[in-house]
Design a protein around this motif. Structure first.
Motif, mmCIF file in Angstrom:
data_model
loop_
_atom_site.group_PDB
_atom_site.id
_atom_site.type_symbol
_atom_site.label_atom_id
_atom_site.label_comp_id
_atom_site.label_asym_id
_atom_site.label_seq_id
_atom_site.Cartn_x
_atom_site.Cartn_y
_atom_site.Cartn_z
ATOM 1 N N LYS A 71 0.832 -1.213 0.000
ATOM 2 C CA LYS A 71 0.000 0.000 0.000
ATOM 3 C C LYS A 71 0.865 1.261 0.000
ATOM 4 O O LYS A 71 0.459 2.295 -0.508
ATOM 5 N N LYS A 72 2.092 1.165 0.536
ATOM 6 C CA LYS A 72 2.994 2.322 0.537
ATOM 7 C C LYS A 72 3.434 2.688 -0.876
ATOM 8 O O LYS A 72 3.758 3.835 -1.144
ATOM 9 N N VAL A 73 3.445 1.716 -1.784
ATOM 10 C CA VAL A 73 3.785 1.986 -3.183
ATOM 11 C C VAL A 73 2.576 2.597 -3.875
ATOM 12 O O VAL A 73 2.667 3.637 -4.513
ATOM 13 N N SER A 74 1.419 1.922 -3.746
ATOM 14 C CA SER A 74 0.189 2.378 -4.383
ATOM 15 C C SER A 74 -0.977 1.607 -3.774
ATOM 16 O O SER A 74 -0.863 0.405 -3.514
ATOM 17 N N ALA A 75 -2.100 2.282 -3.591
ATOM 18 C CA ALA A 75 -3.255 1.635 -2.965
ATOM 19 C C ALA A 75 -3.717 0.397 -3.724
ATOM 20 O O ALA A 75 -4.121 -0.592 -3.119
ATOM 21 N N ASP A 76 -3.644 0.412 -5.062
ATOM 22 C CA ASP A 76 -4.132 -0.739 -5.818
ATOM 23 C C ASP A 76 -3.146 -1.904 -5.841
ATOM 24 O O ASP A 76 -3.479 -2.995 -6.291
ATOM 25 N N MET A 77 -1.936 -1.706 -5.335
ATOM 26 C CA MET A 77 -0.968 -2.802 -5.354
ATOM 27 C C MET A 77 -1.199 -3.820 -4.231
ATOM 28 O O MET A 77 -0.568 -4.869 -4.234
ATOM 29 N N VAL A 78 -2.119 -3.540 -3.325
ATOM 30 C CA VAL A 78 -2.433 -4.559 -2.308
ATOM 31 C C VAL A 78 -2.989 -5.810 -2.984
ATOM 32 O O VAL A 78 -2.904 -6.900 -2.433
ATOM 33 N N ASP A 79 -3.524 -5.661 -4.208
ATOM 34 C CA ASP A 79 -4.069 -6.796 -4.940
ATOM 35 C C ASP A 79 -2.996 -7.747 -5.440
ATOM 36 O O ASP A 79 -3.319 -8.818 -5.968
ATOM 37 N N VAL A 80 -1.722 -7.388 -5.330
ATOM 38 C CA VAL A 80 -0.646 -8.297 -5.703
ATOM 39 C C VAL A 80 -0.733 -9.556 -4.842
ATOM 40 O O VAL A 80 -0.533 -10.672 -5.316
#
Length: 187
Positions: A174-183
């Motif tokens: 989430k610190k990179v981007s909110a939508d990257m939690v889906d990784v």
């Protein structure tokens, strides 16, 4: 043309340059912010030729971990997010019999994940496509396809990316981007 020249280096920044056979000056800048797992990448291409330069290239954003047979295979994958759709290829070394898949749309991110860690790439701009392909018999890689772009003489094109190399931890992603939690996937 693999002879990159280091031109600048500080504690949290590195800059390399190379000139391609068609007179394009390519600059690669790597930024290491005050973060455990994030990396910034900027690629700039300047056309030093007297004619327009068409370019198209692949940027590998994530190479999957070497997968051992057995339980680890169940937890490996290579994924991409296009719009609101997440495309997951679990155990890609077995599923990619023909070698590669290309998705002709701009990805929000692409990743390669293992049981405990992930590598992910997030373009800061729209790109042409993304891909997931086999790399040998026991590994995969994923990335983005940039172009086709035509660079006029003396013009410059810049592409920027965020990279994540760390644990499958939604707070860190989430610190990179909110939508990257889906990784991260739980099954």
């Amino acid at each position: 043309f693999q002879n990159w020249k280091l031109v600048e280096r500080t504690d949290n920044y590195v800059k390399y340059i190379i000139t391609s056979p068609n007179n394009a000056l390519i600059t690669k800048e790597i930024f290491l912010p005050n973060s455990k797992y994030n990396i910034g990448l900027r690629i700039t291409i300047k056309n030093d030729a007297a004619v327009a330069l068409p370019i198209r290239y692949k940027l590998i954003g994530a190479s999957a971990f070497f997968v051992r047979k057995g339980i680890d295979e169940r937890f490996t994958g290579a994924d991409c997010k296009i719009g609101q759709q997440i495309i997951r290829i679990n155990n890609p070394t077995r599923r990619l019999k023909n070698g590669a898949r290309v998705y002709n749309d701009s990805p929000s991110w692409i990743s390669a994940r293992g049981r405990y860690f992930s590598l992910a790439l997030k373009p800061k701009q729209k790109e042409e496509a993304c891909f997931i392909e086999k790399e040998g018999e026991r590994s995969t890689r994923s990335g983005v396809i940039i172009g086709p772009i035509t660079i006029l003489p003396q013009d410059t094109v810049t592409r920027e990316f965020l990279l994540y190399a760390g644990p499958n931890d939604t707070d860190e992603l989430k610190k990179v981007s909110a939508d990257m939690v889906d990784v991260v996937t739980y099954g």
